[in-house]
Design a protein around this motif. Structure first.
Motif, mmCIF file in Angstrom:
data_model
loop_
_atom_site.group_PDB
_atom_site.id
_atom_site.type_symbol
_atom_site.label_atom_id
_atom_site.label_comp_id
_atom_site.label_asym_id
_atom_site.label_seq_id
_atom_site.Cartn_x
_atom_site.Cartn_y
_atom_site.Cartn_z
ATOM 1 N N THR A 2 0.886 -1.094 -0.118
ATOM 2 C CA THR A 2 -0.056 0.004 -0.032
ATOM 3 C C THR A 2 0.884 1.283 0.074
ATOM 4 O OG1 THR A 2 -1.821 -1.266 1.365
ATOM 5 C CG2 THR A 2 -1.802 1.258 1.225
ATOM 6 N N ILE A 5 0.707 7.504 2.716
ATOM 7 C CA ILE A 5 -0.419 8.519 2.658
ATOM 8 C C ILE A 5 0.306 9.637 2.324
ATOM 9 C CG2 ILE A 5 -1.976 7.262 4.044
ATOM 10 C CD1 ILE A 5 -1.084 9.231 6.441
ATOM 11 N N ARG A 178 -8.018 3.507 9.410
ATOM 12 C CA ARG A 178 -6.889 3.468 8.340
ATOM 13 C C ARG A 178 -6.686 2.114 7.949
ATOM 14 N NH1 ARG A 178 -2.065 6.372 8.891
ATOM 15 N NH2 ARG A 178 -1.489 5.051 7.430
ATOM 16 N N ARG A 181 -8.032 1.178 4.127
ATOM 17 C CA ARG A 181 -7.104 1.465 3.083
ATOM 18 C C ARG A 181 -6.427 0.201 2.720
ATOM 19 N NH1 ARG A 181 -1.935 4.023 1.893
ATOM 20 N NH2 ARG A 181 -2.327 5.452 0.200
ATOM 21 N N THR A 182 -6.086 -0.501 3.572
ATOM 22 C CA THR A 182 -5.236 -1.732 3.161
ATOM 23 C C THR A 182 -5.903 -2.957 2.892
ATOM 24 O OG1 THR A 182 -4.968 -2.491 5.389
ATOM 25 C CG2 THR A 182 -3.235 -1.228 4.943
ATOM 26 N N GLY A 184 -8.598 -2.385 0.811
ATOM 27 C CA GLY A 184 -8.905 -2.039 -0.615
ATOM 28 C C GLY A 184 -10.362 -1.928 -0.577
ATOM 29 N N ASN A 186 -13.751 0.430 -1.054
ATOM 30 C CA ASN A 186 -14.068 1.663 -1.608
ATOM 31 C C ASN A 186 -14.665 2.558 -0.173
ATOM 32 O OD1 ASN A 186 -16.309 3.797 -2.655
ATOM 33 N ND2 ASN A 186 -15.293 3.116 -4.506
ATOM 34 N N PRO A 187 -14.378 3.846 -0.376
ATOM 35 C CA PRO A 187 -14.945 4.567 0.816
ATOM 36 C C PRO A 187 -16.534 4.605 0.951
ATOM 37 C CG PRO A 187 -13.054 5.917 -0.383
ATOM 38 C CD PRO A 187 -13.410 4.646 -1.131
ATOM 39 N N LYS A 243 -12.795 9.108 2.288
ATOM 40 C CA LYS A 243 -11.697 9.540 1.342
ATOM 41 C C LYS A 243 -10.706 10.120 1.793
ATOM 42 C CE LYS A 243 -10.678 9.180 -3.043
ATOM 43 N NZ LYS A 243 -10.372 7.665 -3.683
ATOM 44 N N GLU A 246 -8.499 7.936 3.648
ATOM 45 C CA GLU A 246 -7.602 7.089 2.838
ATOM 46 C C GLU A 246 -6.432 7.878 2.108
ATOM 47 O OE1 GLU A 246 -8.747 6.107 -1.715
ATOM 48 O OE2 GLU A 246 -9.597 4.533 -0.411
ATOM 49 N N LEU A 247 -6.621 9.072 1.894
ATOM 50 C CA LEU A 247 -5.417 9.939 0.976
ATOM 51 C C LEU A 247 -4.632 10.671 2.135
ATOM 52 C CD1 LEU A 247 -7.759 11.597 -1.744
ATOM 53 C CD2 LEU A 247 -6.286 9.757 -1.932
#
Length: 307
Positions: A2, A5, A178, A181-182, A184, A186-187, A243, A246-247
């Motif tokens: 991954t 960030i 968090r 995110r790992t 996978g 979708n938000p 989102k 994630e970012l």
């Protein structure tokens, strides 16, 4: 593997943060209207339940489907408890005894907790001197903007501690979130899964404690506030939140609580005819200065230029 960030937020992340603050800025108003005719736990149950319906409609329209893995739903339940059930209940109950202005000040302690919690538990979000200075400046800006008198509006210490407890729960939720995110996911699906798990917890609790709701009891304004709370301040807001998480990570995502009072005051000035005083601009300037310190890039350039 991954990718890391982006702890220094770009234009896209800042725009999303501002949009999120506008959504969450309205939540204190919506709750303030709803608590006049509905019990606290019922409001929370309706908030997450209606948000779940709205989010799954969005997910299905996007071609997204619920995950089948048990691990994902266990994670949704954990996130729902930390990010919905505990803080929503504490905030709604607290606002039955204290004003929304004071509640938003106390809620603005979230980034302070986030810096500590994320710094202790996440290797890529360690606390720095600039982050600590920035969050402190932002919090001072919130207090200046709303006014120190708001801190003395209520003698209900327990209600104030409830809002602080909600802020701490949000900080842990940011760190916990968090993991999606790992995984996978979708938000939009994360947001839908979280409020679905929260609904499964809150509906039986609300029915047991508050009893069945008399649908015809609350007025039109109260129902409009509940729908606004569920759709605008929860469903759409959480798509943005996950989102950003994630970012840009937990600390940056939770900076929104410093912007919420700014949004509330600006919305009041634009649509309710409320006046903006010089103290509001001083508070906003302090918050902006705090954000620049948290971002760090401008400060690092000035330090480098002097060396």
């Amino acid at each position: 593997m991954t990718p890391a960030i982006n702890t220094a937020m770009g234009t896209r992340e800042w725009i999303m943060l501002i949009l999120l603050s506008l959504r969450w800025g309205g939540s204190f108003f919506f709750v303030g209207v709803a608590v006049t005719e509905m019990p606290a736990l019922t409001i929370v149950a309706l908030r997450v339940g209606l948000a779940a319906i709205a989010l799954w409609c969005i997910a299905w329209a996007m071609g997204l489907r619920p995950p089948k893995q048990l691990q994902a739903w266990i994670a949704f339940l954990g996130m729902g408890l930390l990010n919905n059930v505990v803080p929503f209940t504490l905030i709604v109950w607290g606002q039955t005894q204290i004003a929304s202005g004071l509640a938003s000040i106390l809620n603005a302690t979230t980034p302070l907790f986030a810096v500590v919690v994320a710094g202790a538990l996440l290797h890529d979000e360690r606390a720095t001197v600039l982050k600590i200075i920035g969050v402190a400046l932002g919090f001072i800006g919130v207090v200046v903007m709303i006014g120190l008198p708001a801190m003395g509006q209520s003698d209900s210490t327990l209600a104030q501690l409830a809002i602080v407890g909600a802020a701490l729960s949000y900080a842990f939720a940011g760190v916990y979130g968090r993991r999606f995110r790992t995984m996978g996911i979708n938000p939009v699906v994360v947001a839908a899964g979280q409020v679905t798990a929260s609904t499964l917890v809150m509906v039986p609790v609300a029915l047991t404690v508050d009893g069945p709701l008399d649908i015809a009891g609350p007025g039109t304004e109260v129902w409009a506030a509940v729908v606004g709370l569920a759709v605008l301040s929860t469903a759409i807001a959480y798509v943005l939140y996950f989102k950003i998480l994630e970012l840009a990570g937990a600390t940056n995502a939770l900076l929104v609580t410093l912007l919420v009072p700014v949004s509330a005051i600006l919305l009041g000035a634009l649509f309710l005819g409320e006046s903006l005083d010089s103290v509001h601009f001083v508070g906003m300037a302090l918050i902006a200065l705090g954000f620049s310190a948290i971002d760090g890039r401008l400060w690092q350039r000035r330090i480098s230029a002097k060396v």
